[in-house]
Scaffold this active site. Structure first.
Site, PDB file in Angstrom:
ATOM      1  N   GLU A  47       1.069  -1.249  -0.002  1.00  0.00           N
ATOM      2  CA  GLU A  47       0.011  -0.030  -0.032  1.00  0.00           C
ATOM      3  C   GLU A  47       0.834   1.523  -0.063  1.00  0.00           C
ATOM      4  O   GLU A  47       2.100   1.277   0.601  1.00  0.00           O
ATOM      5  CB  GLU A  47      -0.779  -0.187   1.239  1.00  0.00           C
ATOM      6  CG  GLU A  47      -1.696   1.444   1.302  1.00  0.00           C
ATOM      7  CD  GLU A  47      -2.779   1.219   2.379  1.00  0.00           C
ATOM      8  OE1 GLU A  47      -2.793   0.483   3.245  1.00  0.00           O
ATOM      9  OE2 GLU A  47      -3.704   2.163   2.288  1.00  0.00           O
ATOM     10  N   CYS A 229      -6.554   1.229   3.024  1.00  0.00           N
ATOM     11  CA  CYS A 229      -7.465   2.263   2.915  1.00  0.00           C
ATOM     12  C   CYS A 229      -7.245   3.186   1.764  1.00  0.00           C
ATOM     13  O   CYS A 229      -8.373   4.152   1.439  1.00  0.00           O
ATOM     14  CB  CYS A 229      -7.294   3.022   4.084  1.00  0.00           C
ATOM     15  SG  CYS A 229      -7.648   2.149   5.745  1.00  0.00           S
ATOM     16  N   ASN A 367     -12.025  -3.299   0.618  1.00  0.00           N
ATOM     17  CA  ASN A 367     -10.924  -3.693   1.622  1.00  0.00           C
ATOM     18  C   ASN A 367     -11.369  -4.048   2.802  1.00  0.00           C
ATOM     19  O   ASN A 367     -12.007  -5.257   2.988  1.00  0.00           O
ATOM     20  CB  ASN A 367      -9.984  -2.237   1.908  1.00  0.00           C
ATOM     21  CG  ASN A 367      -8.929  -2.214   3.017  1.00  0.00           C
ATOM     22  OD1 ASN A 367      -8.306  -3.322   2.977  1.00  0.00           O
ATOM     23  ND2 ASN A 367      -9.019  -1.318   3.601  1.00  0.00           N
ATOM     24  N   GLU A 368     -11.361  -3.381   4.142  1.00  0.00           N
ATOM     25  CA  GLU A 368     -11.848  -3.839   5.372  1.00  0.00           C
ATOM     26  C   GLU A 368     -13.104  -3.218   5.500  1.00  0.00           C
ATOM     27  O   GLU A 368     -13.261  -2.617   6.553  1.00  0.00           O
ATOM     28  CB  GLU A 368     -10.817  -3.928   6.361  1.00  0.00           C
ATOM     29  CG  GLU A 368     -10.303  -2.454   6.572  1.00  0.00           C
ATOM     30  CD  GLU A 368      -9.401  -2.147   7.668  1.00  0.00           C
ATOM     31  OE1 GLU A 368      -8.655  -3.408   8.106  1.00  0.00           O
ATOM     32  OE2 GLU A 368      -9.152  -1.137   8.243  1.00  0.00           O
TER      33      GLU A 368
HETATM   34  O1  AHR Z   1      -2.056  -1.421   6.927  1.00  0.00           O
HETATM   35  C1  AHR Z   1      -2.583  -0.303   7.009  1.00  0.00           C
HETATM   36  C2  AHR Z   1      -3.943  -0.051   7.085  1.00  0.00           C
HETATM   37  O2  AHR Z   1      -4.724  -0.967   8.106  1.00  0.00           O
HETATM   38  C3  AHR Z   1      -4.710  -0.584   5.887  1.00  0.00           C
HETATM   39  O3  AHR Z   1      -4.683   0.611   4.833  1.00  0.00           O
HETATM   40  C4  AHR Z   1      -6.146  -0.957   6.106  1.00  0.00           C
HETATM   41  O4  AHR Z   1      -6.711  -1.997   5.600  1.00  0.00           O
HETATM   42  C5  AHR Z   1      -5.877  -1.230   7.600  1.00  0.00           C
HETATM   43  O5  AHR Z   1      -7.069  -0.650   8.427  1.00  0.00           O
END
Ligand code: AHR
Length: 646
Positions: A47, A229, A367-368
């Protein structure tokens, strides 16, 4: 019949003679393959956080090269008459800079620029004269005010043209900068760029060789990108849009970086995404390091941490407006795998230099994400993707928490939606990691399987934790549980991957770096030890009939590697005392020479982030054992891998 009876008798005799396991031994049942292991099992998650892409893996040394930051000269200092104008040849990056008379511009790079003595740097710029016949640009690599490399360009055309110049660094510079001085006719400049010639595999718009090599050395099975994110954005307008990240590099529009403001007390106002490292480059990197690409796409929701996820708002795409987002997913599959003769996105891939498909097999939507709005959106994506591309392995999400009410609710939603994999994230304490080594032993075996998509042991909480050896050891212990349950856990990637030592927003991280150096943490080595020893099948490994998951502070798992006919045992001792062990291999006899890889240090706080020698690094040696029972002592706070031919 007589023959059959004889062999039954011989087998019974052998069984009767089989040496029983000593009391309390760790018993490895060599004939009992309990699960196959996904060849892609251990991978990496990239990321653009902590200056991981711009300022990190992406080898561009110039910050704000197209003058598109909201503060157009951020990263630059100017002398003489220098003005920002709206006259670029690139419609999606419309600004450029005008230099008149004797004038100068200096770029500070990302926390300075690192130059290596004797190496070549490729300077390039788009330029045109606005009046007069000729302008001269002098470029200097600067080290504390002194020249460490120089070159000159002459601009002679009133048409926009790309000019290129090679500059050799005359000395090693840790934190240098690039100075341009102008003389003669007025010029306009755009996309001012400086790359090391020595990028990973020599690509011009390439990646830092040392950082990409650190990835290649992990031999990752899967490569998840570009976030995190980042794919959500703080707002929908600033979400990651892969279509903006492909095509001519100069014309990829700038986006803010979602991590500009997140870390407590560590704002990063100069953190933007140029998309110079875009989806084409990600796919290429995956291919070159032998990993399966796993792109993550926005599912119609901006970052829930930055918005109120309990109610509808402009962070959420209404269901009847979701189609363009779904089209992005369908088009991405074509970009990666399609026929250039039949599809415009596949044609773009070919035009960018890769006519052959990239062989995309995994795709994550969201993502999450969590909450009531997720499932209806994923359902629309899944229906259309499944219908058109039934072979794509779809990844859903369990949200940001590894347990609790919302985690359970998300899993029950996922069981209804039935993606192939569900992405789980765990950022937690050492105790959590140790206690969760048996997390998947009783996990349901039906429905979607698990992708441990982001995890790292945080000893002192978010933003305060560091990459110490103790955390890495707890990760190693936890991963015995992922491996033992490889039938349900199909992929695993540590997170985050990279961090600039001066520019982090989140820690711990697997690999740290500055302008010239790469620091491989103990967590990096744990990941590498697993990845290089992943095997093809899990073998039953028990102590007193139970998985080895914490009794006497020991954690163990064993795999068989069908490619090499090796048995590979992983043992972690998290106690402060050595543990004498009996390793009993049911079904094997005789002497074996084994390759023993050990990760250890007496200093549980060792971080490996130093220009001196690494404190923690795996050491491999040769040892002898006699089977079926190998007597083995595992010292305090150690991770051992024993590998031998079956
Ligand atoms: O890895 C850092 C962040 O952690 C990522 O962007 C997100 O998916 C999680 O909250």
């Amino acid at each position: 019949m007589k023959k059959i009876l004889l062999s039954v008798f011989a087998a019974a005799l052998l069984a009767a003679c089989a040496t029983p396991a000593p009391e309390g031994a760790i018993v490895i049942d060599v004939k009992n393959k309990v699960a196959d292991i996904n060849p892609d099992m251990y991978g990496i998650f990239f990321e653009d956080i902590n200056y991981g892409a711009d300022g990190g893996l992406y080898a561009e040394l110039v910050k704000n090269r197209s003058f598109e930051f909201p503060n157009s000269l951020m990263g630059w200092t100017s002398e003489g008459k220098v003005t920002v104008v709206e006259t670029s040849p690139f419609e999606r990056n419309p600004k450029s800079v005008r230099m008149e008379g004797i004038s100068g511009l200096t770029n500070e790079g990302f926390f300075g620029m690192g130059f290596r003595q004797g190496e070549e740097y490729r300077f390039s710029v788009w330029a045109r004269l606005t009046e007069g016949e000729e302008a001269t640009l002098n470029m200097t690599l600067l080290d504390n005010g002194e020249a460490a490399g120089q070159g000159t360009l002459t601009i002679t055309s009133a048409e926009w043209q790309k000019y290129t110049l090679m500059i050799t660094a005359t000395r090693m510079v840790e934190k240098g900068c690039l100075a341009m001085t102008h003389q003669g006719a007025t010029v306009e400049l755009d996309h001012v760029s400086l790359f090391p010639v020595n990028t990973f595999n020599g690509h011009e718009n390439g990646l830092r060789a040392d950082l990409a090599q650190a990835l290649a050395d992990l031999k990752p099975g899967v490569f998840r990108f570009p976030g995190g994110c980042i794919i959500e954005g703080n707002t929908l307008a600033t979400r990651y849009q892969w279509k903006n990240s492909v095509g001519q590099v100069e014309n990829r529009p700038l986006n803010e970086n979602r991590w500009q403001t997140s870390a407590e007390g560590r704002p990063a106002p100069d953190y933007y995404q140029t998309y110079g490292l875009g989806f084409y480059e990600y796919f290429l990197l995956a291919e070159e390091i032998g990993a399966q690409p796993l792109p993550v796409l926005n599912c119609g929701m901006a970052c829930e941490f930055a918005n109120d996820p309990t109610k509808e708002g402009d962070w959420l795409v209404p269901l009847d407006e979701l189609q363009p987002y779904i089209d992005d997913a369908l088009d991405l599959i074509e970009f990666a795998n399609g026929d250039p003769e039949k599809n415009q996105w596949a044609a773009l891939r070919a035009e960018m230099g890769h006519p052959a498909p990239f062989g995309l097999k995994y795709l994550a939507i969201g993502n999450e994400q969590w909450g009531e709005f997720v499932a209806p959106r994923l359902q629309l994506f899944n229906e259309q993707i499944r219908q058109k591309y039934p072979d794509i392995v779809l990844v859903g999400t369990a949200g940001p928490s590894p347990d609790g009410e919302e985690y359970e609710r998300m899993w029950s939603e996922m069981r209804k939606l039935n993606p192939d994999l569900v992405d789980e994230h765990y950022y937690n304490t050492p105790e959590w990691f140790l206690n969760n080594a048996c997390r998947y032993d009783s996990f349901p075996r039906t429905g979607p399987k698990v992708f441990a998509g982001e995890y790292a042991c945080h000893e002192y909480g978010l933003f305060r934790s560091v990459n110490n050896y103790w955390s890495a050891l707890c990760e190693a212990a936890f991963m015995t549980g992922l491996e033992r349950n490889a039938d349900i856990v199909r992929l695993a990637t540590y997170a985050p991957l990279f961090a600039h030592v001066e520019g982090w927003q989140w820690r711990p991280d697997m690999i740290w770096f500055d302008g010239l150096h790469t620091y491989r943490t103990a967590s990096y080595y744990v990941q590498q030890m697993y990845s290089l020893n992943k095997g093809t099948d899990v073998l039953s490994t028990t102590q007193n009939g139970q998985p080895v998951a914490g009794l006497d502070s020991l954690y163990a798992s064993t795999v068989y590697d069908g490619a090499t006919n090796d048995i590979v045992v992983k043992i972690v001792n998290v106690s402060s005392e050595e543990r004498p062990l009996a390793l009993h291999f049911n079904g094997l006899r005789g002497k074996r020479e084994l390759s023993l890889t050990v990760l250890e240090t007496a200093d549980l706080h060792a971080e490996n982030i130093s220009k001196e020698e690494e404190e923690v690094t795996p050491v491999t040696s040769v040892a002898q054992i006699e089977l079926p029972t190998a007597h083995w002592t595992i010292p305090a706070h150690t991770f051992h891998i024993l590998r031998f031919h079956k």
